[in-house]
Scaffold this motif. Structure first.
Motif, PDB file in Angstrom:
ATOM      1  N   PHE A 166      54.299  89.884  29.776  1.00  0.00           N
ATOM      2  CA  PHE A 166      52.980  89.359  30.084  1.00  0.00           C
ATOM      3  C   PHE A 166      52.962  87.833  29.985  1.00  0.00           C
ATOM      4  CE2 PHE A 166      51.914  93.717  29.372  1.00  0.00           C
ATOM      5  CZ  PHE A 166      50.796  93.937  30.149  1.00  0.00           C
ATOM      6  N   VAL A 167      53.627  87.306  28.969  1.00  0.00           N
ATOM      7  CA  VAL A 167      53.705  85.849  28.821  1.00  0.00           C
ATOM      8  C   VAL A 167      54.488  85.254  29.982  1.00  0.00           C
ATOM      9  CG1 VAL A 167      54.545  83.975  27.365  1.00  0.00           C
ATOM     10  CG2 VAL A 167      53.515  85.998  26.324  1.00  0.00           C
ATOM     11  N   ALA A 184      58.338  93.641  37.618  1.00  0.00           N
ATOM     12  CA  ALA A 184      58.118  94.172  36.272  1.00  0.00           C
ATOM     13  C   ALA A 184      56.875  93.572  35.637  1.00  0.00           C
ATOM     14  CB  ALA A 184      59.345  93.894  35.403  1.00  0.00           C
ATOM     15  N   THR A 185      56.701  92.269  35.797  1.00  0.00           N
ATOM     16  CA  THR A 185      55.565  91.597  35.169  1.00  0.00           C
ATOM     17  C   THR A 185      54.239  92.043  35.759  1.00  0.00           C
ATOM     18  OG1 THR A 185      56.941  89.664  34.758  1.00  0.00           O
ATOM     19  CG2 THR A 185      54.571  89.355  34.630  1.00  0.00           C
ATOM     20  N   LEU A 186      54.134  91.982  37.086  1.00  0.00           N
ATOM     21  CA  LEU A 186      52.881  92.366  37.732  1.00  0.00           C
ATOM     22  C   LEU A 186      52.652  93.867  37.634  1.00  0.00           C
ATOM     23  CD1 LEU A 186      52.908  90.054  40.880  1.00  0.00           C
ATOM     24  CD2 LEU A 186      51.839  89.691  38.657  1.00  0.00           C
ATOM     25  N   GLY A 187      53.742  94.634  37.577  1.00  0.00           N
ATOM     26  CA  GLY A 187      53.586  96.070  37.372  1.00  0.00           C
ATOM     27  C   GLY A 187      52.960  96.376  36.029  1.00  0.00           C
ATOM     28  N   PHE A 206      56.011  95.758  22.694  1.00  0.00           N
ATOM     29  CA  PHE A 206      57.369  95.703  23.229  1.00  0.00           C
ATOM     30  C   PHE A 206      57.414  95.038  24.603  1.00  0.00           C
ATOM     31  CE2 PHE A 206      57.114  99.365  20.412  1.00  0.00           C
ATOM     32  CZ  PHE A 206      58.158  99.101  19.539  1.00  0.00           C
ATOM     33  N   LEU A 207      56.267  94.953  25.267  1.00  0.00           N
ATOM     34  CA  LEU A 207      56.231  94.413  26.620  1.00  0.00           C
ATOM     35  C   LEU A 207      55.492  93.087  26.697  1.00  0.00           C
ATOM     36  CD1 LEU A 207      55.354  97.722  28.529  1.00  0.00           C
ATOM     37  CD2 LEU A 207      57.615  96.782  28.025  1.00  0.00           C
ATOM     38  N   ILE A 217      55.626  83.041  36.202  1.00  0.00           N
ATOM     39  CA  ILE A 217      56.346  83.447  37.401  1.00  0.00           C
ATOM     40  C   ILE A 217      55.554  83.050  38.642  1.00  0.00           C
ATOM     41  CG2 ILE A 217      56.931  85.470  38.788  1.00  0.00           C
ATOM     42  CD1 ILE A 217      58.119  86.732  36.433  1.00  0.00           C
ATOM     43  N   GLY A 218      56.186  82.343  39.505  1.00  0.00           N
ATOM     44  CA  GLY A 218      55.538  81.945  40.751  1.00  0.00           C
ATOM     45  C   GLY A 218      54.539  80.828  40.633  1.00  0.00           C
TER      46      GLY A 218
END
Length: 295
Positions: free
Chosen positions: A284-285, A195-198, A279-280, A290-291
């Protein structure tokens, strides 16, 4: 905890500076938004600041009468959706292979991929390759370009290395192949990173204008942001002004100007992604973290 006077003064100063910075950042967009709803002839007089002085919807009526706007919207949406889906799939597949121990030439492939983050052949050699492969001026190239992101691959790979080995081992005992483990086990538990990288990829594809400007000359294949740049540069504003003829009213043509049409088109091109981003933003934060850590 009770704050001291110094802490309160410091916090007040920080809030004041952040408020000023937010205003400086937001005001240019708001001013463009106001101008897009103001009569062009009135805007030419100057003095438009926070509110439309002569409110009108004529600028947007002319913009939406241009069929190229809708064509550019369609191209942008298709590129964003298909490009994001394919990029996530191939990047995750590449990263999953590099996350496994004992892969032949694993270090070489990793270094080779990272090398491309810092060095490339340049725009002209890239153009020659794209042209020789008959990808120039094609919609497929808009999706193919940047399909595998090395930056995203590194995040994917680090995330995959943190997954417990027992999950894959149990799947292999049940008879899953490498692809079976990837599709049935790894991808379903990788929802947060996907979801994040998308979101990173989707925003990049939506906002990218340079690559289409160089490799696409068919106006029917031009994405929205590239069309916006053309309009801001007054390259296609004449086409929008031609729509005034459909009104057959001289009063309308006297109230619409090139700048007013530019601002209206800018709002049409940027508002969709701006309305989605708040809303997204938390994703991004989260994507920054992540990883990034490995126990």
């Amino acid at each position: 905890m009770k704050l001291s006077f110094t802490d309160k003064a410091l916090r007040g100063t920080i809030y004041a500076l952040l408020t000023i910075l937010a205003f400086i950042t937001f005001y240019p967009f708001w001013n463009s938004f106001v101008i897009s709803f103001n009569s062009g002839s009135d805007t030419a007089l100057g003095g438009i600041t926070f509110w439309p002085r002569d409110f009108t919807l004529q600028n947007y009526e002319i913009v939406f009468k241009d069929k190229q706007i809708f064509s550019a919207y369609f191209i942008t949406i298709m590129r964003t959706v298909l490009g994001t889906a394919l990029s996530m799939f191939f990047t995750a597949l590449f990263a999953y292979g590099l996350s496994k121990k004992g892969i032949l030439l694993k270090k070489f492939y990793t270094l080779f991929a990272i090398f491309t983050m810092f060095f490339n052949g340049g725009l002209i050699p890239y153009f020659i390759i794209v042209y020789s492969l008959n990808l120039y001026n094609t919609f497929f190239f808009l999706i193919l370009h940047g399909m595998v992101s090395v930056y995203n691959m590194i995040i994917f790979r680090t995330f995959f290395t943190q997954l417990p080995d027992g999950i894959e081992e149990s799947a292999r005992i049940d008879g899953c192949s490498n692809f079976g483990v990837f599709f049935r086990i790894v991808l379903p538990v990788s929802g947060p990173v996907l979801a994040t990288l998308g979101l990173f990829t989707a925003v990049f594809l939506w906002n990218d204008w340079f690559i289409p400007a160089v490799f696409i000359h068919d106006q029917n294949l031009v994405p929205l942001q590239t069309l916006l740049v053309q309009i801001i540069n007054a390259g296609t504003t004449a086409n929008l002004l031609n729509n005034l003829n459909s009104y057959a009213q001289s009063a309308v043509s006297q109230t619409v100007t090139v700048k007013a049409l530019q601002m209206a088109t800018m709002m049409v091109a940027t508002l969709p992604i701006l309305m989605v981003y708040p809303f997204l933003q938390r994703y991004f934060v989260k994507g920054v973290l992540i990883g990034s850590l490995k126990e």
